[in-house]
Design a protein around this motif. Sequence first.
Motif, PDB file in Angstrom:
ATOM      1  N   VAL B 123       5.044   0.322  46.837  1.00  0.00           N
ATOM      2  CA  VAL B 123       4.025  -0.161  47.419  1.00  0.00           C
ATOM      3  C   VAL B 123       4.108   0.123  48.714  1.00  0.00           C
ATOM      4  CG1 VAL B 123       2.978  -1.160  45.260  1.00  0.00           C
ATOM      5  CG2 VAL B 123       4.498  -2.665  47.156  1.00  0.00           C
ATOM      6  N   LYS B 124       5.253   0.243  49.165  1.00  0.00           N
ATOM      7  CA  LYS B 124       5.192   0.695  50.650  1.00  0.00           C
ATOM      8  C   LYS B 124       5.315  -0.338  51.778  1.00  0.00           C
ATOM      9  CE  LYS B 124       3.799   5.261  49.813  1.00  0.00           C
ATOM     10  NZ  LYS B 124       2.737   5.741  49.555  1.00  0.00           N
ATOM     11  N   LEU B 125       5.588  -1.513  51.415  1.00  0.00           N
ATOM     12  CA  LEU B 125       5.762  -3.248  51.509  1.00  0.00           C
ATOM     13  C   LEU B 125       6.726  -3.778  52.098  1.00  0.00           C
ATOM     14  CD1 LEU B 125       2.433  -4.442  50.417  1.00  0.00           C
ATOM     15  CD2 LEU B 125       2.869  -3.557  52.767  1.00  0.00           C
ATOM     16  N   ALA B 126       8.212  -2.779  51.856  1.00  0.00           N
ATOM     17  CA  ALA B 126       9.548  -3.706  52.103  1.00  0.00           C
ATOM     18  C   ALA B 126       9.207  -4.531  53.396  1.00  0.00           C
ATOM     19  CB  ALA B 126      10.462  -2.699  51.551  1.00  0.00           C
ATOM     20  N   ASP B 127       8.756  -3.900  54.252  1.00  0.00           N
ATOM     21  CA  ASP B 127       8.896  -4.431  56.008  1.00  0.00           C
ATOM     22  C   ASP B 127       8.612  -5.855  55.864  1.00  0.00           C
ATOM     23  OD1 ASP B 127      10.608  -2.290  55.950  1.00  0.00           O
ATOM     24  OD2 ASP B 127       9.468  -1.521  57.154  1.00  0.00           O
ATOM     25  N   PHE B 128       7.364  -5.960  54.700  1.00  0.00           N
ATOM     26  CA  PHE B 128       6.460  -7.492  55.361  1.00  0.00           C
ATOM     27  C   PHE B 128       7.004  -8.003  54.000  1.00  0.00           C
ATOM     28  CE2 PHE B 128       4.338  -3.435  56.384  1.00  0.00           C
ATOM     29  CZ  PHE B 128       3.915  -3.550  57.433  1.00  0.00           C
ATOM     30  N   ALA B 129       8.294  -8.579  53.510  1.00  0.00           N
ATOM     31  CA  ALA B 129       8.519  -9.145  52.264  1.00  0.00           C
ATOM     32  C   ALA B 129       8.689 -10.460  53.123  1.00  0.00           C
ATOM     33  CB  ALA B 129       9.711  -8.835  51.790  1.00  0.00           C
ATOM     34  N   GLN B 130       8.780 -11.144  54.303  1.00  0.00           N
ATOM     35  CA  GLN B 130       8.521 -12.176  55.434  1.00  0.00           C
ATOM     36  C   GLN B 130       7.282 -13.056  55.045  1.00  0.00           C
ATOM     37  OE1 GLN B 130      11.025 -14.537  53.677  1.00  0.00           O
ATOM     38  NE2 GLN B 130      11.808 -12.601  52.448  1.00  0.00           N
ATOM     39  N   ARG B 131       5.785 -12.144  55.282  1.00  0.00           N
ATOM     40  CA  ARG B 131       4.615 -12.513  55.686  1.00  0.00           C
ATOM     41  C   ARG B 131       3.844 -13.134  54.128  1.00  0.00           C
ATOM     42  NH1 ARG B 131       2.167  -8.141  59.828  1.00  0.00           N
ATOM     43  NH2 ARG B 131       4.216  -7.761  60.527  1.00  0.00           N
ATOM     44  N   LYS B 132       3.334 -14.336  55.172  1.00  0.00           N
ATOM     45  CA  LYS B 132       2.311 -14.610  54.578  1.00  0.00           C
ATOM     46  C   LYS B 132       1.022 -13.560  53.707  1.00  0.00           C
ATOM     47  CE  LYS B 132       3.394 -18.411  53.185  1.00  0.00           C
ATOM     48  NZ  LYS B 132       3.364 -20.334  53.927  1.00  0.00           N
ATOM     49  N   PRO B 133       0.202 -13.098  52.389  1.00  0.00           N
ATOM     50  CA  PRO B 133      -1.044 -12.910  52.349  1.00  0.00           C
ATOM     51  C   PRO B 133      -1.639 -13.282  53.353  1.00  0.00           C
ATOM     52  CG  PRO B 133      -0.141 -13.826  49.950  1.00  0.00           C
ATOM     53  CD  PRO B 133       0.947 -14.758  51.837  1.00  0.00           C
ATOM     54  N   ALA B 134      -2.450 -13.668  54.514  1.00  0.00           N
ATOM     55  CA  ALA B 134      -3.196 -14.034  55.433  1.00  0.00           C
ATOM     56  C   ALA B 134      -3.126 -13.044  56.767  1.00  0.00           C
ATOM     57  CB  ALA B 134      -3.485 -15.984  55.666  1.00  0.00           C
ATOM     58  N   GLN B 135      -1.380 -12.394  56.512  1.00  0.00           N
ATOM     59  CA  GLN B 135      -1.020 -12.016  57.887  1.00  0.00           C
ATOM     60  C   GLN B 135      -1.566 -10.380  57.030  1.00  0.00           C
ATOM     61  OE1 GLN B 135       3.000 -13.948  57.965  1.00  0.00           O
ATOM     62  NE2 GLN B 135       2.171 -14.442  59.989  1.00  0.00           N
TER      63      GLN B 135
END
Lengths: 260, 364
Positions: B123-135
């Motif tokens: 889903v092309k989100l590997a760079d966002f693993a440590q983010r919270k959904p709200a971000q």
Amino acid sequence: MSKNQNKLGNCFLGSTYAFLYLPILILIALSFNNARYSTTWHGFSWQWYSLLFQDTDLWISALHSLVLGVTAGCISTLLGTLAAIALFRFKFQGKSLLQGLIFVLIVIPDIVLGIALLMLFSKIQVPLGFFSLLLAHITFCLPFVIVTIFGRMTHIDKNIFEAAKDLGASEFIIFFKVTIPMLLPAIIAGLLLSFTLSFDDVMISYFVSGPSFEILPLKIFAMAKLGIKPELNALCTIIFLITIVTTFSAQLFLRKNKHA
Amino acid sequence: MTDYVIELQDINKRFHDQHVLNNINLQIKHGEFLTLLGPSGCGKTTILRMISGFEQPTHGQLLIDGKNANNLIAEARNVHTVFQSFALFPHMTVYENVAFSLRCQKLPETEIKPRVFEALQIVKLADFAQRKPAQLSGGQQQRVAIARAIINRPLVLLLDEPLSSLDYRLRKSMQVELKQLQRKLGITFIFVTHDQEEALSMSDRVVVLHDGQIQQIGKPREVYENPANLTVAKFIGEVNIFPTTVIAYQNNAITVEIEGQVHSYKSKKAYLPEDKVNILLRPEDIRVYDTTEVDDTNDMYPGIIEEVIYKGTTVDLMVKLNSGKVIHAMEFFDEDDDSLVYTLGEKVWIQWIRGWEVILPHEA
């Protein structure tokens, strides 16, 4: 808004806050006053605080209040959390009636609750002391905890619980990994709130306490009957500070929750 | 492996006295992109919730992978849902959200980690693993919800109006992405929507639902071009309806009168004289001609332009016929033709290509 209107608004707000906080500010000022009987300023002094710290009786009742506040706070938070979750997640008959009854307990006059508890305790022969105080404090803290946590729960998307279930989580996992962490700020806020309520309650405690377990608010109440001494001002200032700190931290936790 | 991944047999659902679903029979093939299409309250979400295990049928049987699943609890079904509200866990990071179902199975973290990153890469989100959904933005949250639902390699992915909370542009690009994702994964997708355009553009098959009943099951083109009944025709796309009465049926054609003209139209279905029928025409099948453009007006109907709506690639026209009936026509632009200029009140001739009309029996 014009400048004049702005000034008028500030003026009104200023006087409202002065009305609310002036008595407390005077109390705090007098606790540092270097005079025993006068209410005029005679210079700064710590003497009432040092006198206060030497009064062992007072310390014992403070310790009692602390123990009572923490115990009552913890138990009512535990029960309140479970009750709020049950009210939110399960559908059953009479649910709205139960919710209404919680609010009734919040607005019910303390004196009514105090007398009612006293009658109950004497009927079922609970000796007046720590245990009767604890039961009474849990009774009046519980509704506040439930309302705080339930209010937070209504903001949670119900689909989140279904999503957890859908992904294979058991009720046990949903409770500990989803529900509790999401409610944690509200739970802590509820805990701090009930501690504060318990720590400064006079009215209900007056009815259900006994000589075996003296608590701080009642001690102060008794002392004040003999006239306001400056030590009392110092003591009230400390209690005021404790209350402010816990209330603000409760607010802080609730606010953090909203941004998380 | 059985023939069908999901099978609904005579499913009925009642809430109190209300019939929500009536005799639903549906077979869903492995790897297919199936859309449940219908207006709100038609029962499409109830079917989805029944497959996921949040609702039980009042009557009938649900088979998942050939096995009776009526009494299988939601958490035991190898079927996952992407919710309309995404329903991400707000207190967990993207990584923890995606890892949730694997952690529920108590898999070792060494196995979880590569699988989570594999799903996030899809889903092309590997760079966002440590983010919270709200971000994350709405589209990114949507993809986390998809990654969370596919990581467990479900038999079927259920999508409950997953695009309706996104804005128009994002919705369009997510439609393409979802379709590509489905092809890549080979998982059966059951997609619920009330948006007919979404249903037609994404699905292998469309199930049109209305009032708790299946109206038609078919490929998008079949459903659009050969609607099974008036309900389907009206719900999917725009349609002009001419109610009329059969004069004669001969040589596989019916003779009817429309707007004062008697013509014959091919019909495989046999009708008797006096039968009431509806002749249906899509706006794009209607041609509108300037009075100067035509010589032979036989088989054409005169009308007056009531409204011109410019839409970029098309011009939509409301044309009032002699009888007072207003029909909707859609004309496509042609670079070489500058005749697509219409003025209000202009007299025109309208016509449609023979055989493009749909004939349906009258419904009470």
